[in-house]
Design a protein around this motif. Structure first.
Motif, PDB file in Angstrom:
ATOM      1  N   LYS A 165       0.841  -1.208   0.000  1.00 45.81           N
ATOM      2  CA  LYS A 165       0.000   0.000   0.000  1.00 45.81           C
ATOM      3  C   LYS A 165       0.874   1.256   0.000  1.00 45.81           C
ATOM      4  O   LYS A 165       0.575   2.214  -0.707  1.00 45.81           O
ATOM      5  CB  LYS A 165      -0.942  -0.009   1.216  1.00 45.81           C
ATOM      6  N   SER A 166       1.961   1.223   0.747  1.00 50.91           N
ATOM      7  CA  SER A 166       2.816   2.416   0.748  1.00 50.91           C
ATOM      8  C   SER A 166       3.514   2.567  -0.601  1.00 50.91           C
ATOM      9  O   SER A 166       3.750   3.680  -1.060  1.00 50.91           O
ATOM     10  CB  SER A 166       3.795   2.418   1.917  1.00 50.91           C
ATOM     11  N   LYS A 167       3.826   1.456  -1.261  1.00 52.95           N
ATOM     12  CA  LYS A 167       4.418   1.561  -2.608  1.00 52.95           C
ATOM     13  C   LYS A 167       3.461   2.260  -3.570  1.00 52.95           C
ATOM     14  O   LYS A 167       3.872   2.891  -4.531  1.00 52.95           O
ATOM     15  CB  LYS A 167       4.785   0.168  -3.156  1.00 52.95           C
ATOM     16  N   SER A 213      -7.016   6.207  -4.753  1.00 54.46           N
ATOM     17  CA  SER A 213      -6.159   7.239  -4.150  1.00 54.46           C
ATOM     18  C   SER A 213      -6.980   8.439  -3.712  1.00 54.46           C
ATOM     19  O   SER A 213      -6.641   9.109  -2.736  1.00 54.46           O
ATOM     20  CB  SER A 213      -5.089   7.700  -5.141  1.00 54.46           C
ATOM     21  N   SER A 214      -8.072   8.690  -4.443  1.00 51.75           N
ATOM     22  CA  SER A 214      -8.890   9.859  -4.084  1.00 51.75           C
ATOM     23  C   SER A 214      -9.559   9.665  -2.725  1.00 51.75           C
ATOM     24  O   SER A 214     -10.033  10.621  -2.120  1.00 51.75           O
ATOM     25  CB  SER A 214      -9.917  10.150  -5.174  1.00 51.75           C
ATOM     26  N   LEU A 215      -9.606   8.423  -2.246  1.00 49.62           N
ATOM     27  CA  LEU A 215     -10.172   8.172  -0.911  1.00 49.62           C
ATOM     28  C   LEU A 215      -9.161   8.486   0.195  1.00 49.62           C
ATOM     29  O   LEU A 215      -9.513   8.531   1.369  1.00 49.62           O
ATOM     30  CB  LEU A 215     -10.616   6.704  -0.764  1.00 49.62           C
ATOM     31  N   ASN A 216      -7.884   8.651  -0.199  1.00 50.60           N
ATOM     32  CA  ASN A 216      -6.855   9.021   0.784  1.00 50.60           C
ATOM     33  C   ASN A 216      -7.249  10.329   1.444  1.00 50.60           C
ATOM     34  O   ASN A 216      -7.734  11.227   0.777  1.00 50.60           O
ATOM     35  CB  ASN A 216      -5.493   9.270   0.096  1.00 50.60           C
ATOM     36  N   ASN A 217      -7.007  10.412   2.709  1.00 51.70           N
ATOM     37  CA  ASN A 217      -7.294  11.672   3.394  1.00 51.70           C
ATOM     38  C   ASN A 217      -6.129  12.638   3.259  1.00 51.70           C
ATOM     39  O   ASN A 217      -5.712  13.251   4.221  1.00 51.70           O
ATOM     40  CB  ASN A 217      -7.579  11.393   4.872  1.00 51.70           C
ATOM     41  N   SER A 218      -5.548  12.703   2.081  1.00 53.37           N
ATOM     42  CA  SER A 218      -4.396  13.590   1.926  1.00 53.37           C
ATOM     43  C   SER A 218      -4.308  14.017   0.468  1.00 53.37           C
ATOM     44  O   SER A 218      -4.976  13.435  -0.395  1.00 53.37           O
ATOM     45  CB  SER A 218      -3.121  12.866   2.336  1.00 53.37           C
ATOM     46  N   ASP A 219      -3.467  15.000   0.200  1.00 57.57           N
ATOM     47  CA  ASP A 219      -3.369  15.440  -1.194  1.00 57.57           C
ATOM     48  C   ASP A 219      -2.379  14.575  -1.967  1.00 57.57           C
ATOM     49  O   ASP A 219      -1.670  13.736  -1.412  1.00 57.57           O
ATOM     50  CB  ASP A 219      -3.001  16.921  -1.275  1.00 57.57           C
ATOM     51  N   LYS A 220      -2.346  14.838  -3.262  1.00 64.95           N
ATOM     52  CA  LYS A 220      -1.521  14.048  -4.173  1.00 64.95           C
ATOM     53  C   LYS A 220      -0.037  14.128  -3.814  1.00 64.95           C
ATOM     54  O   LYS A 220       0.687  13.139  -3.890  1.00 64.95           O
ATOM     55  CB  LYS A 220      -1.725  14.568  -5.585  1.00 64.95           C
ATOM     56  N   GLU A 221       0.369  15.317  -3.418  1.00 65.76           N
ATOM     57  CA  GLU A 221       1.779  15.510  -3.097  1.00 65.76           C
ATOM     58  C   GLU A 221       2.214  14.609  -1.939  1.00 65.76           C
ATOM     59  O   GLU A 221       3.273  13.997  -1.978  1.00 65.76           O
ATOM     60  CB  GLU A 221       2.016  16.961  -2.717  1.00 65.76           C
ATOM     61  N   LYS A 222       1.326  14.510  -0.949  1.00 62.78           N
ATOM     62  CA  LYS A 222       1.652  13.670   0.206  1.00 62.78           C
ATOM     63  C   LYS A 222       1.722  12.208  -0.219  1.00 62.78           C
ATOM     64  O   LYS A 222       2.522  11.435   0.296  1.00 62.78           O
ATOM     65  CB  LYS A 222       0.596  13.848   1.303  1.00 62.78           C
ATOM     66  N   GLN A 223       0.853  11.835  -1.150  1.00 58.80           N
ATOM     67  CA  GLN A 223       0.867  10.463  -1.658  1.00 58.80           C
ATOM     68  C   GLN A 223       2.235  10.153  -2.272  1.00 58.80           C
ATOM     69  O   GLN A 223       2.833   9.118  -2.003  1.00 58.80           O
ATOM     70  CB  GLN A 223      -0.230  10.288  -2.704  1.00 58.80           C
ATOM     71  N   PHE A 224       2.740  11.081  -3.083  1.00 63.01           N
ATOM     72  CA  PHE A 224       4.027  10.840  -3.727  1.00 63.01           C
ATOM     73  C   PHE A 224       5.164  10.868  -2.719  1.00 63.01           C
ATOM     74  O   PHE A 224       6.140  10.149  -2.863  1.00 63.01           O
ATOM     75  CB  PHE A 224       4.240  11.814  -4.887  1.00 63.01           C
ATOM     76  N   GLU A 225       5.031  11.691  -1.709  1.00 63.73           N
ATOM     77  CA  GLU A 225       6.054  11.710  -0.656  1.00 63.73           C
ATOM     78  C   GLU A 225       6.167  10.327  -0.011  1.00 63.73           C
ATOM     79  O   GLU A 225       7.236   9.798   0.215  1.00 63.73           O
ATOM     80  CB  GLU A 225       5.722  12.757   0.425  1.00 63.73           C
ATOM     81  N   LEU A 226       4.996   9.738   0.280  1.00 66.36           N
ATOM     82  CA  LEU A 226       4.950   8.400   0.875  1.00 66.36           C
ATOM     83  C   LEU A 226       5.601   7.380  -0.060  1.00 66.36           C
ATOM     84  O   LEU A 226       6.426   6.553   0.351  1.00 66.36           O
ATOM     85  CB  LEU A 226       3.484   8.030   1.149  1.00 66.36           C
TER      86      LEU A 226
END
Ligand code: AMP
Ligand code: MG
Length: 500
Positions: A357-359, A420-433
């Motif tokens: 999931k983090s990948k 990904s849109s269900l993530n409680n965060s923005d796209k940038e944070k997703q890529f950081e992860l």
């Protein structure tokens, strides 16, 4: 027999060496009973020549080699001189090798001592390739330059990928030839580990059926690696649980970066949870769960996707050693151990799911996450997609190739974006992860081979460039693009050999 040169001058330790280098030896393993080890010194070599010294690691260990002349350094890292405070031994251990039990031990390694850093961390300093011991069986006790440099490269890569591992401090040529399929240049690797206690160490002591010594090994291991359970009344059970946890974490990390260890015998599995023994290991390019590199692994016992199952099998062998210490009632002890081992699957699967999931940069839980992950893996397998680069493509840092312009892949991308849109965060944070767990750089097999082949011709430039590049595996830079590209497709499968 090879004629030995004038190495006698090195046999006496040169005392000032210690003061300049800051060695701080405190040797605990060598004080264990006779059954655990053989007291032995490295066998001196003809003409030592330091090939590489790991300055970063030296710094981490608080060691300073800058004031030592190269010929003295060479003698030091060949074992021709031993620093003050060492108490060198070969360690006894056993192992299931491809499923078959054998009494083994350091047949070509010598632990010179345990160095304590300023932060009070204890490290084994071991020479690998340092001559015959009583555990050598038919072997010559030596190692060749190529495989020792290979261990240096891959262990440093694994460390930079934030995966627990033994480290490599130095490689020294011996000036002697070793006989393998061809005559090869001999070399010694200086290996640094939080310890060399293996599942096989427990197997060796357990096989001797001396309960006091087994208890001693348990206490020693707990004191050294898991002091938090020192006063537990169920020490053996607690240790088993902790080692399962550590090993699950380790294997999940290997699966994260596409690492195939290649020879997961029980003697090559540490109790500390560090990756050890870089023999026929390699990183997978195209995603294929059946990936095997080792020329001797004919039936894929140690294939990429088999690694968790093998880890469980090895841990069951570890549990067997602990039976007499788990409960006086053997039947009850077996019941307890079996229950713990049976839980491996749950622990592993949960950790693996979180890692995958983090990948993909997925936060929170969704019931279809596993399906989404598996459908990507299936697609990658079917389309022979590169494991590392596919995640780089998803992070937007790899332009990709034709295979990603594919209807099935685009459908999957839509599903991923919806999830990904269900993530409680923005796209940038997703890529950081994602950037923290998806490497841009792995030591590609053809790059490793290129570095080794040049090193064998006394040209260490390629090796040094590769080592500097793999130090920052999560850092996307344009000028390292050539290290990201897999080798061009070849009819011949990449194979690694155990001729170490
Ligand atoms: P490895 O394949 O490095 O995990 O080694 C398995 C066992 O074989 C260990 O007990 C090693 O010490 C031993 N061994 C491997 N190569 C040699 C060698 N050249 N000489 C003596 N023992 C060796
Ligand atoms: Mg081994």
């Amino acid at each position: 027999m090879q004629k030995r040169g004038n190495f006698k001058q090195y046999l006496e330790p040169i005392k000032p060496v210690k003061n300049y280098i800051n060695w701080n030896f405190d040797n605990s393993y060598s004080k264990l009973p006779e059954a655990f080890k053989e007291i032995i010194k490295p066998v001196s070599v003809l003409n030592p020549e330091l090939v590489i010294l790991n300055e970063n690691l030296a710094k981490e260990l608080g060691l300073d080699f800058s004031k030592i002349e190269k010929n003295e350094l060479s003698a030091l890292f060949a074992g021709n001189i031993l620093p003050e405070g060492t108490s060198s031994i070969a360690q006894a251990y056993a192992g299931h090798q491809f499923g078959h039990f054998t009494m083994l031990g350091d047949g070509r390694a010598v632990l010179i001592g345990e160095h304590i850093t300023n932060k009070k961390k204890r490290y084994d300093i071991q020479f690998k390739g340092s001559g015959r011991t009583s555990f050598s069986r038919g072997g010559d006790g030596r190692a060749a330059l190529g495989p020792m440099l290979r261990e240096y490269i891959i262990s440093e890569a694994i460390n930079s990928l934030n995966i627990p591992t033994t480290r490599s401090l130095a490689v020294t040529k011996t000036g002697e030839k070793v006989v393998r399929e061809n005559l090869l240049e001999g070399a010694i690797l200086t290996r640094v580990a939080s310890s060399h206690i293996r599942v096989g160490t427990f197997q060796y002591i357990a096989a001797k059926q001396n309960i006091d010594e087994l208890k001693m090994l348990l206490d020693y291991t707990v004191d050294r690696h898991y002091p938090e359970i020192k006063s537990s009344k169920t020490k053996a059970v607690d240790l088993l649980n902790l080692v399962i946890e550590k090993q699950c974490q380790l294997i999940v990390n290997w699966m994260r970066v596409g690492f195939v260890h290649g020879v997961m015998n029980t003697d090559n599995m540490t109790i500390s949870g560090e990756t050890i023994d870089y023999g026929p290991c390699a990183f997978m390019d195209q995603y294929d769960p059946k990936t095997v590199f080792s020329s001797i692994d004919k039936f894929g016992r140690y294939a990429f996707s088999n690694q968790p199952a093998i880890a469980k099998w090895n841990l069951a062998r570890f549990a067997e050693c602990l039976i007499p210490l788990i409960d006086e009632d053997e039947e009850q002890a077996i019941k307890t151990a079996t229950k713990i081992i049976d839980n491996f699957q749950n622990i592993y699967e949960q950790k693996w799911l979180n890692m995958m999931k983090s990948k993909l940069g997925l936060v929170g839980d969704n019931k279809d996450d596993l399906k989404l992950i598996n459908s990507l893996l299936k697609w990658m397998e079917k389309n022979k997609a590169d494991y590392t680069n596919t995640f780089c493509f998803l992070m937007g840092i790899y332009d990709g190739d034709e295979i990603y312009k594919n209807k099935n892949f685009e459908d999957w991308l839509d599903a991923w974006k919806n999830r990904s849109s269900l993530n409680n965060s923005d796209k940038e944070k997703q890529f950081e992860l994602m950037k923290k767990v998806n490497p841009v750089i792995i030591p590609r097999n053809h790059k490793v081979e290129e570095a080794l082949s040049d090193a064998e011709k006394n040209n260490y430039k390629t090796l040094n460039i590769l080592l500097s590049v793999i130090q920052n595996p999560y850092d996307p830079k344009v000028d390292i693009l050539k290290f990201q590209t897999p080798a061009p497709a070849s009819k011949e499968k990449y194979q690694t050999f155990c001729g170490t």
